[in-house]
Scaffold this motif. Sequence first.
Motif, PDB file in Angstrom:
ATOM      1  N   ASN A  74      -3.747  -1.197 -14.111  1.00 45.08           N
ATOM      2  CA  ASN A  74      -3.785  -2.653 -14.015  1.00 45.08           C
ATOM      3  C   ASN A  74      -4.420  -3.182 -12.783  1.00 45.08           C
ATOM      4  O   ASN A  74      -4.989  -4.170 -12.731  1.00 45.08           O
ATOM      5  CB  ASN A  74      -2.243  -3.307 -14.168  1.00 45.08           C
ATOM      6  N   ALA A  75      -3.844  -2.445 -11.572  1.00 51.92           N
ATOM      7  CA  ALA A  75      -4.343  -3.159 -10.266  1.00 51.92           C
ATOM      8  C   ALA A  75      -5.864  -2.892 -10.262  1.00 51.92           C
ATOM      9  O   ALA A  75      -6.483  -3.763  -9.583  1.00 51.92           O
ATOM     10  CB  ALA A  75      -3.537  -2.255  -9.076  1.00 51.92           C
TER      11      ALA A  75
ATOM     12  N   GLN B  43      -6.496  -6.299 -21.040  1.00 52.64           N
ATOM     13  CA  GLN B  43      -5.937  -5.218 -20.844  1.00 52.64           C
ATOM     14  C   GLN B  43      -4.387  -5.560 -20.633  1.00 52.64           C
ATOM     15  O   GLN B  43      -3.360  -5.090 -21.106  1.00 52.64           O
ATOM     16  CB  GLN B  43      -6.336  -4.714 -19.605  1.00 52.64           C
ATOM     17  N   VAL B  44      -4.122  -6.560 -19.874  1.00 48.72           N
ATOM     18  CA  VAL B  44      -2.658  -6.976 -19.744  1.00 48.72           C
ATOM     19  C   VAL B  44      -2.244  -7.750 -21.004  1.00 48.72           C
ATOM     20  O   VAL B  44      -0.920  -7.393 -21.646  1.00 48.72           O
ATOM     21  CB  VAL B  44      -2.503  -8.065 -18.500  1.00 48.72           C
ATOM     22  N   LEU B 292       4.700 -11.140 -15.772  1.00 53.11           N
ATOM     23  CA  LEU B 292       5.139 -11.247 -14.480  1.00 53.11           C
ATOM     24  C   LEU B 292       4.672 -10.213 -13.370  1.00 53.11           C
ATOM     25  O   LEU B 292       4.418 -10.240 -12.287  1.00 53.11           O
ATOM     26  CB  LEU B 292       6.641 -11.264 -14.376  1.00 53.11           C
ATOM     27  N   MET B 293       4.879  -8.806 -14.053  1.00 51.50           N
ATOM     28  CA  MET B 293       4.467  -7.773 -13.163  1.00 51.50           C
ATOM     29  C   MET B 293       3.195  -7.970 -12.553  1.00 51.50           C
ATOM     30  O   MET B 293       2.798  -7.625 -11.344  1.00 51.50           O
ATOM     31  CB  MET B 293       4.339  -6.583 -14.178  1.00 51.50           C
ATOM     32  N   GLY B 315       5.064  -5.126  -1.741  1.00 54.49           N
ATOM     33  CA  GLY B 315       6.604  -4.892  -2.320  1.00 54.49           C
ATOM     34  C   GLY B 315       7.251  -6.133  -2.672  1.00 54.49           C
ATOM     35  O   GLY B 315       8.421  -6.450  -3.260  1.00 54.49           O
ATOM     36  N   MET B 316       6.765  -7.409  -2.092  1.00 51.83           N
ATOM     37  CA  MET B 316       7.279  -8.757  -2.272  1.00 51.83           C
ATOM     38  C   MET B 316       7.415  -9.209  -3.831  1.00 51.83           C
ATOM     39  O   MET B 316       8.374  -9.701  -4.258  1.00 51.83           O
ATOM     40  CB  MET B 316       6.300  -9.684  -1.570  1.00 51.83           C
ATOM     41  N   ARG B 317       6.452  -8.462  -4.471  1.00 53.51           N
ATOM     42  CA  ARG B 317       6.433  -8.822  -5.949  1.00 53.51           C
ATOM     43  C   ARG B 317       7.532  -8.487  -6.668  1.00 53.51           C
ATOM     44  O   ARG B 317       8.425  -9.125  -7.504  1.00 53.51           O
ATOM     45  CB  ARG B 317       5.230  -8.038  -6.730  1.00 53.51           C
ATOM     46  N   MET B 318       8.134  -7.133  -6.350  1.00 51.19           N
ATOM     47  CA  MET B 318       9.346  -6.668  -6.968  1.00 51.19           C
ATOM     48  C   MET B 318      10.686  -7.421  -6.453  1.00 51.19           C
ATOM     49  O   MET B 318      11.387  -7.537  -7.331  1.00 51.19           O
ATOM     50  CB  MET B 318       9.422  -5.274  -6.627  1.00 51.19           C
ATOM     51  N   LEU B 319      10.606  -7.992  -5.384  1.00 56.91           N
ATOM     52  CA  LEU B 319      11.720  -8.528  -4.698  1.00 56.91           C
ATOM     53  C   LEU B 319      11.973 -10.016  -5.733  1.00 56.91           C
ATOM     54  O   LEU B 319      12.748 -10.316  -6.095  1.00 56.91           O
ATOM     55  CB  LEU B 319      11.388  -8.717  -3.282  1.00 56.91           C
ATOM     56  N   VAL B 320      10.789 -10.500  -5.678  1.00 53.73           N
ATOM     57  CA  VAL B 320      10.744 -11.704  -6.549  1.00 53.73           C
ATOM     58  C   VAL B 320      11.104 -11.497  -8.177  1.00 53.73           C
ATOM     59  O   VAL B 320      11.846 -12.174  -8.478  1.00 53.73           O
ATOM     60  CB  VAL B 320       9.529 -12.456  -6.497  1.00 53.73           C
ATOM     61  N   LEU B 321      10.694 -10.441  -8.359  1.00 52.37           N
ATOM     62  CA  LEU B 321      10.902 -10.194  -9.972  1.00 52.37           C
ATOM     63  C   LEU B 321      12.423  -9.839 -10.013  1.00 52.37           C
ATOM     64  O   LEU B 321      13.022 -10.469 -11.086  1.00 52.37           O
ATOM     65  CB  LEU B 321       9.866  -9.003 -10.312  1.00 52.37           C
TER      66      LEU B 321
END
Lengths: 370, 360
Positions: A74-75, B43-44, B292-293, B315-321
């Motif tokens: 995905n990235a 793809q998503v 969201l990911m 890693g901010m993304r996972m924190l927010v999630l």
Amino acid sequence: MKRYMVFFFTFVVAIVFADIKIGVLLPLTGGISAFGEWTKKGIELAREQRPTVLGEKVVLVYADTRSEKTEAANAMARLTDKEKVVAVIGEIASSNSMAAAEIAENRKVPQVAVTSTNPLVTQGKKFVSRVCFIDPLQGTALAEFAANTLKARKVTIFVDIEQDYSVGLTNYFIERFEGKYKGNVQKVQYKSGDQEFSAQISQAIAFGSDVIMFTGYYNEIALAAQQARSMGYKGYFIAGDGADAPELIKIGGKAVEGLYFTTHYVPEAAKTKKAKDFVESFKKKYGTLPAMNAALGYDAYMLILDAIERAKSKDPVKINNAIRSTKNFEGVSGLITIDENGNAIKPVVIVQVKNGKFTYVTSIEPAQLK
Amino acid sequence: MVTAMRTMKEKTRRDLTLTVLFVIFVAILLQVANVKFDSYQKQVLSLMAIYGIMAVSLNLVNGITGVFSLGHAGFILLGAYTSALLTIPPEQKAMIFIIEPAHPFIANLHTDFFTATIVAGGISALGAFIIGFPVLRLSGDYLAIASLGFSEVLRILALNLQSITNGSLGLKGIPNHTNIWWSWGWLLVTVLFIVSLVKSSYGRALLAIRENPIAAEAMGINVFKHTLLSFVISAFFAGVSGSLYAHWLTTIDPRITTFGPVLTYYVLIMVVLGGLGSVSGSIIGAILFAFLMEWLRMFEQPFTLFGRQYPAIQGMRMLVLSVLFVVTMIVWKRGLFGRAEITWDGIRKLMKKFRRSGSR
């Protein structure tokens, strides 16, 4: 309401209108994030030293893969489709690089993998290259070193069956070594995360091994080496580039003293002016010596910029052709030539642990391994 | 009585028409997306449907039957490997099995994508039968442990059967067959099948087992037979999702980060987030998770706040999630939907409510 609007707008991400965007696909969080961080440091330094190409500013776009395959795919798609980068540096782990490679190939955007040594990564791909040597070369170099320099006759290999890298490296070592001394290699298996190796070590001792080779990663290598010494094993230890981490000495202590391993880069091997300057400026910027990943990240960035310059174009396909025709590019990890399959042909460095430090022993040129 | 039956019938017919219209509507939206979206967004979008199938099938066991299974990743792996080995062309296989040549039986297998997916589902269902048959006779939480163990056993087998699975080197060069139509089409099939199952007498029995297995047994329901049925069906669709996943990713390996327990937990998060026991909740949960990911990646870009430049924080993304999920679970204690489903009746009631409050 107004107040919220103001608050919201200050949050809006600053969009930099980039002229040349290069994607950086790295595991910045998750299991192997330490490698990702080192690579990032190398790339950042490279950009600082060479921020423009073709008279335009280079902007790096980072994408985190969380050390996972799905995320890597995905990235990568985000980098190529949304960010419209002209080239991508990354990933570190072979399995993640493979997931990204399919997308690089589809979108016709060149990808330069950093330390993915599995031969499958570039196999059959036109847009995927790498700045590291591949496992067959490393395995052959280890076999030659063990047979000629260490005069090994009986070798026991510790294989981490969970790691493709370990399985591959073992295989190429055996291919070369068995060609010289048939039936003198024994494989014992373990899995990443194992703590207890006494069964495998007794097997190694019973086999009469004069060399124990570890093809996995530093954590298990350090533990197994300790246990082997305490069980009375007196012979040599050798390992692949999975051993290349300061943690090897931190965990292994005295037991890993004298261990030889092959790797891509070691600061002490810096002979050219470029390589020495890199070590100096890295030390100045980060206060520590560069690790192997940092040097390869630096080389990957410089190689792509060199290719853009030679291509005289921002077209990804032309850049890819230039990357693929790289000949004797002077990187800080040695001269790099990209062969027709996208693999780097470059010297293998051999390092020994001496007095708790990594010490440069020798470099084996690819021509010596034919 | 007769009029009541007639209105019931009319209602079902109306609901059916609305459902068909809704499916057509979604199909049109997907066609628009197919034309307008770039390949990253597509793809998503495909991944959303794949996660949807995983979540809906896990929900059948964990939410509807009320038996806790932690082996979903194992069935997904089984499906992924089966279908991948069936669709990778023989020449490609000869190239990737570099340590040990492929077993002659494996090396020459080749079918089309659809057959491969069906076979993948079948093999996963067979696996579920083999593990479910002894374990489901026991009562209690044995299935959670046994299925978790089973999925790890499958992963270790995939690591070690070098000539069949290519061991830890994994398989690559799987044809990229999964597109929006395959994934959303299979999601439709999954949902239709599981919803009609839940509405049938079997489904009623499953719900009864969830509420109280002993009472259900006393009412004459064969608890073992019914739980095994739901377990096997769930595994079938997990296998299908595995096949779609493999052809979406184009390379698979038996690493802990690819098919380990983490994958099961992801699916579990989707199911619980949407509401354990709710099919619509599972789908929404899966779509949200996949969306969201990727969408939260913007939190990992450099940003300016009050005129100052800040570097990107990885890693901010996972924190927010995680914070989002925690807040969700505090506000909606049983997930977004609880056990409720989105029904046409519910939507009508909601619209009435809106109209009333609007006219006030």
